[in-house]
Design a protein around this motif. Structure first.
Motif, mmCIF file in Angstrom:
data_model
loop_
_atom_site.group_PDB
_atom_site.id
_atom_site.type_symbol
_atom_site.label_atom_id
_atom_site.label_comp_id
_atom_site.label_asym_id
_atom_site.label_seq_id
_atom_site.Cartn_x
_atom_site.Cartn_y
_atom_site.Cartn_z
ATOM 1 N N ASN A 29 0.855 -1.183 0.000
ATOM 2 C CA ASN A 29 0.000 0.000 0.000
ATOM 3 C C ASN A 29 0.890 1.232 0.000
ATOM 4 N N VAL A 30 0.540 2.209 -0.813
ATOM 5 C CA VAL A 30 1.342 3.421 -0.940
ATOM 6 C C VAL A 30 0.443 4.647 -0.771
ATOM 7 N N ASP A 31 0.916 5.599 0.028
ATOM 8 C CA ASP A 31 0.292 6.908 0.147
ATOM 9 C C ASP A 31 1.306 7.941 -0.313
ATOM 10 N N LEU A 32 0.836 8.933 -1.052
ATOM 11 C CA LEU A 32 1.703 10.011 -1.525
ATOM 12 C C LEU A 32 1.167 11.355 -1.073
ATOM 13 N N GLU A 33 2.082 12.222 -0.706
ATOM 14 C CA GLU A 33 1.771 13.631 -0.473
ATOM 15 C C GLU A 33 2.661 14.410 -1.420
ATOM 16 N N LEU A 34 2.043 14.993 -2.442
ATOM 17 C CA LEU A 34 2.768 15.733 -3.459
ATOM 18 C C LEU A 34 2.610 17.220 -3.178
ATOM 19 N N ARG A 35 3.716 17.899 -2.969
ATOM 20 C CA ARG A 35 3.664 19.327 -2.664
ATOM 21 C C ARG A 35 4.073 20.125 -3.892
ATOM 22 N N ALA A 36 3.185 21.038 -4.247
ATOM 23 C CA ALA A 36 3.411 21.873 -5.425
ATOM 24 C C ALA A 36 2.565 23.134 -5.271
ATOM 25 N N ASP A 37 2.897 24.146 -6.043
ATOM 26 C CA ASP A 37 2.089 25.362 -6.062
ATOM 27 C C ASP A 37 0.878 25.097 -6.953
ATOM 28 N N LEU A 38 -0.290 25.041 -6.348
ATOM 29 C CA LEU A 38 -1.517 24.725 -7.078
ATOM 30 C C LEU A 38 -2.359 25.966 -7.381
ATOM 31 N N MET A 39 -1.779 27.141 -7.193
ATOM 32 C CA MET A 39 -2.532 28.362 -7.474
ATOM 33 C C MET A 39 -2.880 28.465 -8.963
ATOM 34 N N MET A 40 -1.914 28.204 -9.822
ATOM 35 C CA MET A 40 -2.145 28.327 -11.267
ATOM 36 C C MET A 40 -3.253 27.374 -11.740
ATOM 37 N N LEU A 90 6.313 19.378 -9.294
ATOM 38 C CA LEU A 90 6.517 18.789 -7.971
ATOM 39 C C LEU A 90 7.719 19.429 -7.275
ATOM 40 N N GLU A 91 7.493 19.934 -6.065
ATOM 41 C CA GLU A 91 8.559 20.567 -5.298
ATOM 42 C C GLU A 91 9.081 19.669 -4.179
ATOM 43 N N SER A 92 8.180 18.915 -3.539
ATOM 44 C CA SER A 92 8.606 17.934 -2.544
ATOM 45 C C SER A 92 7.561 16.830 -2.488
ATOM 46 N N ILE A 93 7.969 15.700 -1.896
ATOM 47 C CA ILE A 93 7.103 14.530 -1.857
ATOM 48 C C ILE A 93 7.297 13.781 -0.548
ATOM 49 N N LYS A 94 6.198 13.254 -0.038
ATOM 50 C CA LYS A 94 6.253 12.308 1.075
ATOM 51 C C LYS A 94 5.706 10.993 0.534
ATOM 52 N N VAL A 95 6.496 9.938 0.695
ATOM 53 C CA VAL A 95 6.111 8.609 0.226
ATOM 54 C C VAL A 95 6.007 7.691 1.437
ATOM 55 N N HIS A 96 4.850 7.075 1.603
ATOM 56 C CA HIS A 96 4.608 6.123 2.691
ATOM 57 C C HIS A 96 4.327 4.772 2.038
ATOM 58 N N SER A 110 1.241 -4.539 10.049
ATOM 59 C CA SER A 110 2.063 -4.192 8.894
ATOM 60 C C SER A 110 3.356 -3.557 9.385
ATOM 61 N N VAL A 111 4.273 -3.403 8.468
ATOM 62 C CA VAL A 111 5.453 -2.574 8.688
ATOM 63 C C VAL A 111 5.432 -1.519 7.590
ATOM 64 N N ALA A 112 6.009 -0.364 7.864
ATOM 65 C CA ALA A 112 5.958 0.707 6.883
ATOM 66 C C ALA A 112 7.168 1.614 7.020
ATOM 67 N N ILE A 113 7.430 2.329 5.960
ATOM 68 C CA ILE A 113 8.439 3.380 5.995
ATOM 69 C C ILE A 113 7.824 4.623 5.367
ATOM 70 N N GLU A 114 8.394 5.749 5.714
ATOM 71 C CA GLU A 114 7.951 7.016 5.142
ATOM 72 C C GLU A 114 9.182 7.872 4.907
ATOM 73 N N ILE A 115 9.292 8.389 3.700
ATOM 74 C CA ILE A 115 10.404 9.271 3.373
ATOM 75 C C ILE A 115 9.860 10.613 2.885
ATOM 76 N N VAL A 116 10.653 11.647 3.050
ATOM 77 C CA VAL A 116 10.332 12.972 2.518
ATOM 78 C C VAL A 116 11.529 13.422 1.699
ATOM 79 N N ARG A 117 11.264 13.832 0.477
ATOM 80 C CA ARG A 117 12.327 14.285 -0.412
ATOM 81 C C ARG A 117 11.912 15.601 -1.063
ATOM 82 N N GLU A 118 12.938 16.390 -1.407
ATOM 83 C CA GLU A 118 12.727 17.628 -2.142
ATOM 84 C C GLU A 118 13.433 17.523 -3.477
ATOM 85 N N ARG A 119 12.993 18.335 -4.402
ATOM 86 C CA ARG A 119 13.550 18.275 -5.753
ATOM 87 C C ARG A 119 15.078 18.356 -5.755
#
Length: 123
Positions: A29-40, A90-96, A110-119
């Protein structure tokens, strides 16, 4: 920062340290948090200005259902890197990444990992 959330993406893959995991496979199972400027895209209502959810799903699917990895950490990092390659907004991402019922002694949901990365982590 604005976010696009994709939750509960489910795939069948062959990742793990043990030979039976690579042979039999299991659900991930994967969850994503995609961070970006969504104003446009909020103003233009144009998909070209945003991150397409279906395309993001396909990026993750290709990786999780693809080449086996020993570690969830490597799997998550591959997802992050591929997402930055695919989506310039995409400016940064959290992957679970969640692995239900791992083949380790004891009782686990379950076992899980979560990472946060930036461009800039992939420049």
């Amino acid at each position: 920062m604005d976010k696009i959330l994709l939750k509960g993406l489910m795939f069948y893959g062959y990742h793990g340290l043990y030979p039976e995991e690579n042979k039999l496979g299991q659900r991930f199972n994967v969850d994503l948090e995609l961070r970006a400027d969504l104003m446009m895209p909020g103003k233009t209502d144009d998909m070209e200005d945003s991150i397409h959810y279906g395309a993001a799903y396909e990026v993750v699917k290709k990786i999780v259902e693809g080449e086996p990895k020993n570690l969830l950490e490597a799997l998550a990092d591959d997802i992050a890197e591929a997402m930055f390659q695919r989506f310039e907004q995409l400016e940064s991402i959290k992957v679970h990444v969640d692995k239900p019922g791992p083949p380790i002694p004891g009782y686990y949901d379950s076992v899980a990992i979560e990472i946060v990365r930036e461009r800039h982590d992939y420049d």
